[in-house]
Design a protein around this motif. Structure first.
Motif, PDB file in Angstrom:
ATOM      1  N   ILE A   1      -0.804  -9.707  -2.548  1.00 36.79           N
ATOM      2  CA  ILE A   1      -2.031  -9.247  -2.525  1.00 36.79           C
ATOM      3  C   ILE A   1      -2.946  -9.976  -3.558  1.00 36.79           C
ATOM      4  CG2 ILE A   1      -3.756  -7.577  -2.497  1.00 36.79           C
ATOM      5  CD1 ILE A   1      -1.281  -5.894  -0.955  1.00 36.79           C
ATOM      6  N   GLU A   2      -2.289 -10.017  -4.682  1.00 38.78           N
ATOM      7  CA  GLU A   2      -2.947 -10.595  -6.132  1.00 38.78           C
ATOM      8  C   GLU A   2      -3.362 -11.967  -5.822  1.00 38.78           C
ATOM      9  OE1 GLU A   2      -0.998  -9.771  -9.625  1.00 38.78           O
ATOM     10  OE2 GLU A   2      -1.600  -7.620  -9.832  1.00 38.78           O
ATOM     11  N   PRO A  25       4.321   4.477   1.144  1.00 35.80           N
ATOM     12  CA  PRO A  25       3.273   4.786   0.221  1.00 35.80           C
ATOM     13  C   PRO A  25       2.149   4.129   0.664  1.00 35.80           C
ATOM     14  CG  PRO A  25       4.804   3.377  -0.963  1.00 35.80           C
ATOM     15  CD  PRO A  25       5.631   3.741   0.356  1.00 35.80           C
ATOM     16  N   SER A  26       0.910   4.594   0.271  1.00 38.02           N
ATOM     17  CA  SER A  26      -0.418   3.550   0.339  1.00 38.02           C
ATOM     18  C   SER A  26      -0.971   3.580  -0.903  1.00 38.02           C
ATOM     19  CB  SER A  26      -0.972   4.574   1.348  1.00 38.02           C
ATOM     20  OG  SER A  26      -0.448   4.782   2.482  1.00 38.02           O
ATOM     21  N   GLY A  43      -9.938  -3.224  -0.177  1.00 40.83           N
ATOM     22  CA  GLY A  43      -8.789  -3.213   0.501  1.00 40.83           C
ATOM     23  C   GLY A  43      -7.900  -2.083   0.623  1.00 40.83           C
ATOM     24  N   ASN A  44      -6.822  -2.065   1.432  1.00 36.64           N
ATOM     25  CA  ASN A  44      -6.060  -0.745   1.571  1.00 36.64           C
ATOM     26  C   ASN A  44      -4.585  -1.438   2.258  1.00 36.64           C
ATOM     27  OD1 ASN A  44      -5.610   2.062   1.878  1.00 36.64           O
ATOM     28  ND2 ASN A  44      -7.698   2.193   2.420  1.00 36.64           N
ATOM     29  N   SER A  45      -3.567  -0.889   1.761  1.00 40.58           N
ATOM     30  CA  SER A  45      -2.304  -1.335   2.049  1.00 40.58           C
ATOM     31  C   SER A  45      -1.276  -0.205   2.021  1.00 40.58           C
ATOM     32  CB  SER A  45      -2.000  -2.493   1.059  1.00 40.58           C
ATOM     33  OG  SER A  45      -1.809  -1.859  -0.302  1.00 40.58           O
ATOM     34  N   ALA A  66       1.629  -2.996   5.660  1.00 37.51           N
ATOM     35  CA  ALA A  66       0.250  -3.290   6.364  1.00 37.51           C
ATOM     36  C   ALA A  66      -0.814  -3.340   5.224  1.00 37.51           C
ATOM     37  CB  ALA A  66      -0.158  -1.779   6.981  1.00 37.51           C
ATOM     38  N   TRP A  67      -1.476  -4.403   5.335  1.00 36.93           N
ATOM     39  CA  TRP A  67      -2.723  -4.483   4.658  1.00 36.93           C
ATOM     40  C   TRP A  67      -3.733  -4.959   5.108  1.00 36.93           C
ATOM     41  CZ3 TRP A  67      -4.495  -9.093   1.800  1.00 36.93           C
ATOM     42  CH2 TRP A  67      -3.722 -10.361   2.111  1.00 36.93           C
ATOM     43  N   GLY A  68      -5.049  -4.247   4.911  1.00 36.31           N
ATOM     44  CA  GLY A  68      -6.142  -4.942   5.517  1.00 36.31           C
ATOM     45  C   GLY A  68      -7.437  -4.884   4.392  1.00 36.31           C
TER      46      GLY A  68
END
Length: 116
Positions: A1-2, A25-26, A43-45, A66-68
């Motif tokens: 993600i980074e 976890p989220s 974002g969220n993941s 999952a990441w959005g």
């Protein structure tokens, strides 16, 4: 993600544990907006919970990330836009959409890329 966010020029990131009903976890992802001098959620993941994957017929030992991400907030940070209404809604300047740069983030040669 980074790595993803760094490729589009967002280098100051923070991650915060969060609750999402479909992942555990989220975590939420925040990027620093240099003009507003604040952290903005971009974002969220998380890891999909097994009960979310079962209806798809996936084996129990399979893990899926999952990441959005929102598109408008990273755009605000990258192009240093201070107000989201400058991107969406009835106050958007149409001239801005015609003159906005087109960016590529692959390994294209410099001649193929427009300035971002």
């Amino acid at each position: 993600i980074e790595t993803f966010f760094k490729k589009i020029g967002i280098t100051k990131l923070r991650f915060k544990p969060a609750f999402n009903p479909y992942t555990e976890p989220s975590m939420e992802i925040f990027g620093y907006h240099p003009d507003l001098k604040c952290w903005t959620e971009i974002g969220n993941s998380g890891m999909f919970r097994p009960e979310m994957l079962a209806p798809m017929g996936l084996p129990e030992n399979v893990r899926v990330i999952a990441w959005g991400l929102s598109l408008e907030r990273p755009t605000m940070i990258k192009y240093r836009i201070k107000n989201i209404r400058d991107l969406f809604g009835h106050k958007v300047e149409m001239a801005r959409t015609r003159t906005a740069p087109v960016c590529r983030f692959d390994d294209a040669t410099a001649d193929e890329q427009e300035a971002c």
